[in-house]
Scaffold this motif. Structure first.
Motif, mmCIF file in Angstrom:
data_model
loop_
_atom_site.group_PDB
_atom_site.id
_atom_site.type_symbol
_atom_site.label_atom_id
_atom_site.label_comp_id
_atom_site.label_asym_id
_atom_site.label_seq_id
_atom_site.Cartn_x
_atom_site.Cartn_y
_atom_site.Cartn_z
ATOM 1 N N THR A 182 73.180 31.626 -46.251
ATOM 2 C CA THR A 182 73.503 31.965 -47.637
ATOM 3 C C THR A 182 74.732 32.855 -47.648
ATOM 4 O O THR A 182 75.007 33.576 -46.679
ATOM 5 N N ALA A 183 75.471 32.804 -48.741
ATOM 6 C CA ALA A 183 76.687 33.607 -48.872
ATOM 7 C C ALA A 183 76.712 34.296 -50.228
ATOM 8 O O ALA A 183 76.212 33.754 -51.212
ATOM 9 N N TYR A 184 77.303 35.478 -50.261
ATOM 10 C CA TYR A 184 77.426 36.212 -51.525
ATOM 11 C C TYR A 184 78.679 37.089 -51.471
ATOM 12 O O TYR A 184 79.030 37.620 -50.417
ATOM 13 N N PRO A 185 79.393 37.218 -52.597
ATOM 14 C CA PRO A 185 80.578 38.075 -52.618
ATOM 15 C C PRO A 185 80.203 39.540 -52.746
ATOM 16 O O PRO A 185 79.250 39.892 -53.446
ATOM 17 N N LEU A 186 80.927 40.390 -52.051
ATOM 18 C CA LEU A 186 80.707 41.826 -52.137
ATOM 19 C C LEU A 186 81.444 42.415 -53.334
ATOM 20 O O LEU A 186 82.499 41.900 -53.738
ATOM 21 N N PRO A 187 80.948 43.492 -53.906
ATOM 22 C CA PRO A 187 81.717 44.198 -54.942
ATOM 23 C C PRO A 187 83.028 44.711 -54.361
ATOM 24 O O PRO A 187 83.156 44.883 -53.138
ATOM 25 N N GLN A 188 83.989 44.980 -55.236
ATOM 26 C CA GLN A 188 85.306 45.430 -54.785
ATOM 27 C C GLN A 188 85.167 46.689 -53.928
ATOM 28 O O GLN A 188 84.545 47.669 -54.329
ATOM 29 N N GLY A 189 85.755 46.656 -52.749
ATOM 30 C CA GLY A 189 85.751 47.802 -51.848
ATOM 31 C C GLY A 189 84.520 47.934 -50.973
ATOM 32 O O GLY A 189 84.501 48.744 -50.037
ATOM 33 N N ALA A 190 83.483 47.144 -51.237
ATOM 34 C CA ALA A 190 82.228 47.303 -50.499
ATOM 35 C C ALA A 190 82.361 46.932 -49.028
ATOM 36 O O ALA A 190 81.635 47.461 -48.178
ATOM 37 N N ALA A 191 83.271 46.028 -48.702
ATOM 38 C CA ALA A 191 83.440 45.617 -47.303
ATOM 39 C C ALA A 191 83.801 46.796 -46.414
ATOM 40 O O ALA A 191 83.413 46.837 -45.233
ATOM 41 N N PHE A 192 84.502 47.772 -46.972
ATOM 42 C CA PHE A 192 84.949 48.907 -46.171
ATOM 43 C C PHE A 192 83.826 49.909 -45.909
ATOM 44 O O PHE A 192 84.011 50.864 -45.144
ATOM 45 N N ASN A 193 82.678 49.722 -46.540
ATOM 46 C CA ASN A 193 81.548 50.634 -46.354
ATOM 47 C C ASN A 193 80.387 49.984 -45.614
ATOM 48 O O ASN A 193 79.297 50.563 -45.545
ATOM 49 N N LEU A 194 80.598 48.794 -45.074
ATOM 50 C CA LEU A 194 79.508 48.094 -44.394
ATOM 51 C C LEU A 194 79.002 48.858 -43.172
ATOM 52 O O LEU A 194 77.819 48.778 -42.820
ATOM 53 N N LYS A 195 79.886 49.594 -42.528
ATOM 54 C CA LYS A 195 79.510 50.313 -41.316
ATOM 55 C C LYS A 195 78.321 51.246 -41.578
ATOM 56 O O LYS A 195 77.444 51.402 -40.728
ATOM 57 N N ASN A 196 78.307 51.851 -42.753
ATOM 58 C CA ASN A 196 77.260 52.821 -43.070
ATOM 59 C C ASN A 196 76.232 52.293 -44.067
ATOM 60 O O ASN A 196 75.386 53.054 -44.553
ATOM 61 N N ALA A 197 76.305 51.007 -44.388
ATOM 62 C CA ALA A 197 75.372 50.440 -45.365
ATOM 63 C C ALA A 197 73.963 50.364 -44.784
ATOM 64 O O ALA A 197 73.773 50.119 -43.587
ATOM 65 N N ALA A 198 72.972 50.571 -45.661
ATOM 66 C CA ALA A 198 71.576 50.514 -45.210
ATOM 67 C C ALA A 198 71.183 49.093 -44.828
ATOM 68 O O ALA A 198 70.428 48.874 -43.877
ATOM 69 N N SER A 199 71.684 48.129 -45.567
ATOM 70 C CA SER A 199 71.393 46.723 -45.292
ATOM 71 C C SER A 199 72.700 45.984 -45.062
ATOM 72 O O SER A 199 73.617 46.069 -45.890
ATOM 73 N N LYS A 200 72.796 45.280 -43.953
ATOM 74 C CA LYS A 200 74.040 44.616 -43.578
ATOM 75 C C LYS A 200 73.843 43.110 -43.483
ATOM 76 O O LYS A 200 72.798 42.639 -43.030
ATOM 77 N N PRO A 201 74.856 42.333 -43.865
ATOM 78 C CA PRO A 201 74.795 40.876 -43.641
ATOM 79 C C PRO A 201 75.005 40.567 -42.167
ATOM 80 O O PRO A 201 75.475 41.419 -41.399
ATOM 81 N N ASP A 202 74.686 39.362 -41.763
ATOM 82 C CA ASP A 202 74.956 38.962 -40.377
ATOM 83 C C ASP A 202 76.455 38.814 -40.126
ATOM 84 O O ASP A 202 76.950 39.148 -39.043
ATOM 85 N N PHE A 203 77.174 38.292 -41.141
ATOM 86 C CA PHE A 203 78.614 38.079 -41.030
ATOM 87 C C PHE A 203 79.338 38.728 -42.211
ATOM 88 O O PHE A 203 78.794 38.805 -43.314
ATOM 89 N N LEU A 204 80.566 39.112 -41.985
ATOM 90 C CA LEU A 204 81.516 39.386 -43.063
ATOM 91 C C LEU A 204 82.663 38.409 -42.905
ATOM 92 O O LEU A 204 83.305 38.358 -41.845
ATOM 93 N N LEU A 205 82.932 37.611 -43.942
ATOM 94 C CA LEU A 205 84.086 36.721 -43.951
ATOM 95 C C LEU A 205 85.220 37.443 -44.649
ATOM 96 O O LEU A 205 85.107 37.813 -45.825
ATOM 97 N N THR A 206 86.306 37.674 -43.931
ATOM 98 C CA THR A 206 87.430 38.406 -44.506
ATOM 99 C C THR A 206 88.731 37.894 -43.900
ATOM 100 O O THR A 206 88.719 37.067 -42.977
ATOM 101 N N ILE A 207 89.846 38.367 -44.419
ATOM 102 C CA ILE A 207 91.163 38.072 -43.848
ATOM 103 C C ILE A 207 91.565 39.239 -42.977
ATOM 104 O O ILE A 207 91.703 40.365 -43.460
ATOM 105 N N ALA A 208 91.728 38.996 -41.687
ATOM 106 C CA ALA A 208 92.074 40.043 -40.734
ATOM 107 C C ALA A 208 93.544 39.917 -40.361
ATOM 108 O O ALA A 208 93.891 39.404 -39.293
ATOM 109 N N GLY A 209 94.401 40.350 -41.269
ATOM 110 C CA GLY A 209 95.836 40.329 -41.013
ATOM 111 C C GLY A 209 96.354 41.746 -40.818
ATOM 112 O O GLY A 209 95.909 42.667 -41.516
ATOM 113 N N PRO A 210 97.270 41.976 -39.872
ATOM 114 C CA PRO A 210 97.759 43.328 -39.588
ATOM 115 C C PRO A 210 98.762 43.790 -40.637
ATOM 116 O O PRO A 210 99.271 43.001 -41.433
#
Length: 509
Positions: A382-410
């Motif tokens: 299953t997939a779901y979009p995160l609220p704006q900025g939420a991806a940057f707080n996943l490290k400390n989130a109580a519940s985490k998805p198995d994957f984060l799909l993002t653009i990893a550009g330098p």
């Protein structure tokens, strides 16, 4: 007879007014460039905002010492016409272009550059990290700037050339508007740089207007005015492009519709660092090498990249975009689907969750394809979009998805900018906080390497470790794609810039 003469006069007058109107409309379309923004500008401060969609505006109002040459990662001069680097790699001496003027009329000097760079380094601003390795900044004379580093940093020029790299702001403006905040309040919605365009209208959430800098020291821009309306709905942008109300759609044009665009439109495509990547949390089923093999078999991008992006994507070769590092040995996805099915039937998992960095159509398209691929081996995802900025707080989130799909550009074209942004222990975009000691040591050694061939081998080896550990799974690299009206040329796209950030100073009809 009189009535006939009056009718004739009226006809000529009407024709004349029509001709004037058409002439005005033609002049408007020739002299004005209309570029929509999907996302509003949070801050116009070049030191204090990680803007994505609006970098084209900021980088045409402000300038740095160096820049990337359009469509390449070659570093060339901007406000610096030449520079020298000491043998130990710690001292950089820049020689500035003479006769440059700020938008307020004052003349650029090395003291202005020093003041701007010290503001960036010492101001505790969002982009201060670009100069964290800078020890001393000194104006040697009116047109010579000396920068001493704490330690050698082969990526330093790349950091200066980055779209988010340090820019030069008028010292007069910084002094006049500093109310104990380094002028950050004023610079949020005002600007005073040296670039080819001047910010003349700032209507937050509505539109922005740039006027040509008639006293610009470099090549005079073609367009006298650039209008930047905020149109957050891509479908509305498409309608306005078809109606002739805007001149291009800089980013977000649906890939599925590119083959059917009207004949009066053109597609411009160029390499980009847009690298779709899956980051995995610690403790997910993918920590098991056998299950990871099965999942990698299912999500192999060779099977779906064309379906998602057509001819405008290529399967990733490493954790780095090709324009940053083109590895000698590409990562390899397993291909034995029957073995993958057997592993899942024997060991699971039965479900996986994929969080999307945003709700953008491209993320949803990729997620849909991944879900279908995983279903083919017996995994329900299953997939779901995160609220704006939420991806940057996943490290400390109580519940985490198995994957984060993002653009990893330098943020610059040196491999160090990729590694230290996403993959080292302290990397600010290390979404799940995962790293390996072996890769970190290689990243550190590579960051000190001067020889490019040796440097790339070290970065490539570290990248292989990250992939093989299941920390990150690079999927596809997607080109920058702009759809525009016929006649526009020299869009000036740069691979490291966020997608759609054309160069207003170079584009012309």
């Amino acid at each position: 007879m009189l009535r006939g003469k009056l009718a004739t006069v009226a006809w000529y007058l009407a024709a004349g007014f029509l001709a004037i109107a058409l002439t005005s409309q033609s002049a408007f379309s020739e002299e004005t460039l209309r570029v929509p923004y999907l996302v509003d500008i949070a801050s116009f401060d070049p030191d204090n905002g990680f803007e994505i969609g609006s970098m084209s505006a900021i980088n045409n109002v402000y300038e740095g010492l160096v820049q990337y040459k359009p469509e390449t990662v070659e570093i060339v001069g901007r406000l610096a016409k030449a520079w020298e680097i000491s043998d130990d790699g710690r001292r950089y001496v820049f020689h500035l272009v003479d006769g440059v003027r700020f938008h307020d009329g004052s003349t650029l000097s090395a003291a202005d550059v020093a003041m701007s760079f010290k503001r960036r380094r010492d101001g505790g601003l969002a982009l201060s990290y670009f100069l964290e390795n800078v020890d001393n900044i000194e104006a040697v004379d009116g047109l010579t700037l000396k920068i001493d580093l704490k330690r050698p940093q082969p990526s330093f020029l790349d950091s200066l050339a980055s779209p988010w790299g340090p820019k030069v702001i008028s010292s007069k403006a910084l002094s006049e508007h500093d109310i104990g905040d380094k002028a950050a309040g004023w610079l949020n919605e005002h600007a005073n740089g040296t670039g080819p365009y001047v910010l003349t209208e700032f209507q937050r959430g509505d539109r922005y207007v740039l006027k040509r800098n008639e006293f610009y020291w470099g090549r005079k821009p073609f367009f006298s005015e650039v209008q930047l309306p905020v149109i957050p709905d891509i479908s509305q942008q498409l309608l306005q492009l078809q109606a002739g109300d805007i001149d291009l759609v800089p980013t977000g044009y649906p890939f599925s519709q590119l083959r059917g665009i009207p004949t009066s439109f053109r597609i411009f495509s160029a390499p980009s660092v847009t690298l779709y990547t899956l980051f995995t949390k610690a403790g997910s089923p993918l920590d098991d090498p056998e299950i990871r093999e099965a999942v990698l078999t299912a999500i192999n991008p060779n099977d779906w990249a064309t379906d998602a992006f057509g001819e405008y994507a290529a399967v990733a070769k490493s954790i780095y975009p090709r324009v940053v590092l083109n590895p000698e040995r590409a990562i390899v996805f397993p291909t034995d689907v029957e073995r993958a099915k057997e592993i899942i039937a024997r060991r699971g998992p039965s479900t996986l969750t994929i969080a999307l960095h945003s709700a953008s159509p491209a993320y949803q398209r990729v997620a849909g394809l991944l879900i279908a691929q995983l279903a083919s081996i017996g995994v329900e995802a299953t997939a779901y979009p995160l609220p704006q900025g939420a991806a940057f707080n996943l490290k400390n989130a109580a519940s985490k998805p198995d994957f984060l799909l993002t653009i990893a550009g330098p943020d610059a074209a040196h491999p160090e900018n990729q590694a230290k942004a996403f993959y080292t222990e302290e990397a600010p975009l290390n979404f799940f906080g995962r790293s390996t000691e072996a890769a970190d040591h290689l990243f550190e050694e590579a960051g000190r390497a001067i020889d490019i061939q040796n440097r790339n081998k070290l970065y490539e080896k570290a990248g292989q470790i990250i992939f093989e550990a299941g920390i990150a799974i690079p999927l596809v690299e997607v080109n920058d794609v702009v759809v525009h009206v016929e006649g526009l040329q020299d869009l000036g796209l740069r691979p490291v810039y966020p997608p759609g950030n054309i160069d207003f100073g170079s584009i012309h009809r």
